[in-house]
Design an enzyme around this catalytic site. Structure first.
Site, mmCIF file in Angstrom:
data_model
loop_
_atom_site.group_PDB
_atom_site.id
_atom_site.type_symbol
_atom_site.label_atom_id
_atom_site.label_comp_id
_atom_site.label_asym_id
_atom_site.label_seq_id
_atom_site.Cartn_x
_atom_site.Cartn_y
_atom_site.Cartn_z
ATOM 1 N N HIS A 12 -56.749 7.505 16.433
ATOM 2 C CA HIS A 12 -55.582 8.346 16.793
ATOM 3 C C HIS A 12 -54.325 7.583 16.399
ATOM 4 O O HIS A 12 -53.943 6.622 17.054
ATOM 5 C CB HIS A 12 -55.585 8.623 18.303
ATOM 6 C CG HIS A 12 -54.488 9.542 18.736
ATOM 7 N ND1 HIS A 12 -54.711 10.652 19.533
ATOM 8 C CD2 HIS A 12 -53.159 9.534 18.496
ATOM 9 C CE1 HIS A 12 -53.576 11.267 19.760
ATOM 10 N NE2 HIS A 12 -52.605 10.612 19.143
ATOM 11 N N HIS A 14 -50.207 7.789 14.538
ATOM 12 C CA HIS A 14 -49.047 8.506 13.992
ATOM 13 C C HIS A 14 -48.436 7.672 12.877
ATOM 14 O O HIS A 14 -47.996 6.552 13.108
ATOM 15 C CB HIS A 14 -48.004 8.751 15.091
ATOM 16 C CG HIS A 14 -48.497 9.652 16.169
ATOM 17 N ND1 HIS A 14 -48.364 11.024 16.130
ATOM 18 C CD2 HIS A 14 -49.180 9.377 17.309
ATOM 19 C CE1 HIS A 14 -48.925 11.554 17.206
ATOM 20 N NE2 HIS A 14 -49.433 10.584 17.943
ATOM 21 N N LYS A 94 -56.176 19.191 15.401
ATOM 22 C CA LYS A 94 -55.510 18.653 16.575
ATOM 23 C C LYS A 94 -54.731 19.744 17.293
ATOM 24 O O LYS A 94 -53.819 20.337 16.722
ATOM 25 C CB LYS A 94 -54.545 17.529 16.155
ATOM 26 C CG LYS A 94 -53.727 16.935 17.287
ATOM 27 C CD LYS A 94 -54.553 16.115 18.257
ATOM 28 C CE LYS A 94 -53.769 15.695 19.489
ATOM 29 N NZ LYS A 94 -52.799 14.642 19.241
ATOM 30 N N HIS A 131 -54.592 17.195 22.715
ATOM 31 C CA HIS A 131 -53.626 16.543 23.607
ATOM 32 C C HIS A 131 -53.710 17.305 24.921
ATOM 33 O O HIS A 131 -53.073 18.340 25.089
ATOM 34 C CB HIS A 131 -52.210 16.594 23.024
ATOM 35 C CG HIS A 131 -51.206 15.866 23.870
ATOM 36 N ND1 HIS A 131 -50.510 14.760 23.442
ATOM 37 C CD2 HIS A 131 -50.811 16.057 25.152
ATOM 38 C CE1 HIS A 131 -49.734 14.318 24.416
ATOM 39 N NE2 HIS A 131 -49.895 15.099 25.468
ATOM 40 N N HIS A 165 -56.435 10.245 23.974
ATOM 41 C CA HIS A 165 -55.686 9.316 24.839
ATOM 42 C C HIS A 165 -55.833 9.628 26.328
ATOM 43 O O HIS A 165 -54.857 9.936 26.999
ATOM 44 C CB HIS A 165 -54.205 9.237 24.426
ATOM 45 C CG HIS A 165 -53.534 10.554 24.135
ATOM 46 N ND1 HIS A 165 -53.526 11.614 25.018
ATOM 47 C CD2 HIS A 165 -52.856 10.980 23.049
ATOM 48 C CE1 HIS A 165 -52.860 12.606 24.477
ATOM 49 N NE2 HIS A 165 -52.457 12.254 23.284
ATOM 50 N N ASP A 237 -52.851 5.669 19.324
ATOM 51 C CA ASP A 237 -51.670 6.508 19.533
ATOM 52 C C ASP A 237 -50.397 5.728 19.223
ATOM 53 O O ASP A 237 -49.355 5.995 19.812
ATOM 54 C CB ASP A 237 -51.640 7.094 20.952
ATOM 55 C CG ASP A 237 -50.787 8.357 21.032
ATOM 56 O OD1 ASP A 237 -50.346 8.864 19.980
ATOM 57 O OD2 ASP A 237 -50.556 8.836 22.155
HETATM 58 O O1 DOR Z 1 -46.098 9.048 23.249
HETATM 59 C C1 DOR Z 1 -46.428 9.866 22.397
HETATM 60 N N1 DOR Z 1 -45.841 9.880 21.183
HETATM 61 N N2 DOR Z 1 -47.360 10.768 22.692
HETATM 62 C C2 DOR Z 1 -47.653 11.775 21.868
HETATM 63 O O2 DOR Z 1 -48.486 12.572 22.210
HETATM 64 C C3 DOR Z 1 -46.934 11.943 20.591
HETATM 65 C C4 DOR Z 1 -46.370 10.687 20.122
HETATM 66 C C5 DOR Z 1 -45.362 10.864 19.024
HETATM 67 O O3 DOR Z 1 -45.656 11.574 18.063
HETATM 68 O O4 DOR Z 1 -44.283 10.272 19.114
HETATM 69 ZN ZN ZN Z 2 -50.618 10.920 19.557
#
Ligand code: DOR
Ligand code: ZN
Length: 334
Positions: A12, A14, A94, A131, A165, A237
């Site tokens: 997971h 970003h 997702k 999520h 998460h 995450d």
């Molecule tokens: O803390 C987070 N940041 N949780 C999420 O679900 C998304 C992520 C983000 O994309 O910044």
């Molecule tokens: Zn995330």
């Protein structure tokens, strides 16, 4: 003694776009063999064209490394033909409830109206990544969502549903009730409670969604991770935001952990005499759950202290400025 990990996986992640992608993607690609890439860009990744374009940009940004981006599509009520066309290019879809976190204005408003898409995903064998938070009181959002997981797990028994998460002991109990549920857990939810975020002076760099919870929740998650619960996978995450979006009146949610993940996991598992379970937690469980074959890559860590930089570009990392006991000393693609 050195620690060797085969094909670490971040299930997971970003990676963002543009300059941020170029800054952060190499940090994950250096020490992970593959990662599940989240689709909450602006606009979201919801077409094959957008997905292919994003994948190419990730590959360019991570070019010198042996690293496979495992792409996800942003959930929409897709029809079966579209799902069948997408299937070869994605690891899963997702689902974000509308507005629950960063860039989710296009998320699902009515969770009960999307079940035809879930049925089609089940027929096609496409995993659903979720999520799982309601719009209720912030500490209860995950707990309130568990009934939705239970409903889908029983109505779609051949659909693999990944509870992303997880942050609570209750989510772990649900995981044990349905064979088609799996879960990811982050590094920060194994280390932090609400006290770390807001018990003293407020720490915006520890603010994330789902919010960090109670000591007993952290203890339950840690216990499950340390014994490498077979349906629990590591998913960082890691979610970078520019420092001015974090040290701000309206702080964005997200912890940028990518540069420190394996050293901190090694330290945590070593502290609990559980290093033997780390391979399963950071790779083997995910391989089994998703039926993945990641590229061959061996990452070696040694007990050699280093200091985490205060910044990576405009992003403040988890444990900024602190000294970690372990570091990655060698990476072999073989
Ligand atoms: O803390 C987070 N940041 N949780 C999420 O679900 C998304 C992520 C983000 O994309 O910044
Ligand atoms: Zn995330």
């Amino acid at each position: 003694m050195d620690l060797r990990l085969r094909a670490p996986l971040d299930m997971h992640l970003h990676l963002r776009e543009g300059a941020m992608l170029e800054l952060v993607a190499p940090l994950s690609a250096h020490s992970f063999a593959a990662a599940v890439v989240m689709p909450n860009l602006v606009p979201v990744v919801d077409t094959l064209e957008r997905l292919s374009d994003y994948r190419a940009k990730i590959e360019a940004a991570t070019a010198p490394h042996t690293f496979t981006p495992l792409m996800t599509l942003f959930f929409r009520p897709y029809d079966e033909a579209m799902l069948a066309a997408m299937r070869p290019y994605i690891i899963g879809i997702k689902l974000y409830p509308e507005g629950v976190t960063t860039n989710t204005a296009d998320g699902v408003r009515d969770l009960l109206r999307i079940e035809p898409t879930l049925a089609a995903m089940e027929r096609l064998g496409i995993p659903l990544l979720v999520h799982g938070e309601s719009h209720g009181f912030v500490l209860d959002r995950e707990a309130e969502f568990l009934q939705i997981y239970a409903r889908w797990a029983s109505r779609f028994p051949r659909l693999t549903i990944v509870m992303e998460h997880i942050t609570t002991a209750a989510a772990l109990r649900l995981l044990d009730q349905y064979a088609n549920l799996a879960a990811t857990v982050t590094l920060h939810h194994l280390l932090l409670t609400l006290d770390d975020l807001a018990g003293g002076l407020l720490s915006p760099h520890l603010f994330c969604k789902p919010i960090v919870k109670r000591p007993e929740d952290r203890a339950a998650l840690l216990e499950a991770a340390l014994r490498a619960h077979p349906r629990l996978m590591f998913g960082s995450d890691s979610a970078p935001h520019p420092v001015e979006r974090k040290e701000a009146a309206n702080c964005a949610a997200g912890i940028f952990s990518a540069p420190v993940i394996l050293p901190l996991l090694a330290e945590l598992f070593a502290q609990h005499d559980a290093l033997a379970q780390l391979q399963a937690f950071v790779s083997d469980n995910a391989r089994a759950i998703y039926g993945l074959t990641p590229p061959a890559k061996t990452v070696t860590l040694a007990r050699r202290p280093w200091q985490v930089p205060a910044r990576y570009g405009e992003v403040v990392p988890f444990y900024a400025g602190q000294t970690l006991e372990w570091q990655v000393v060698d990476v072999q693609a073989n």
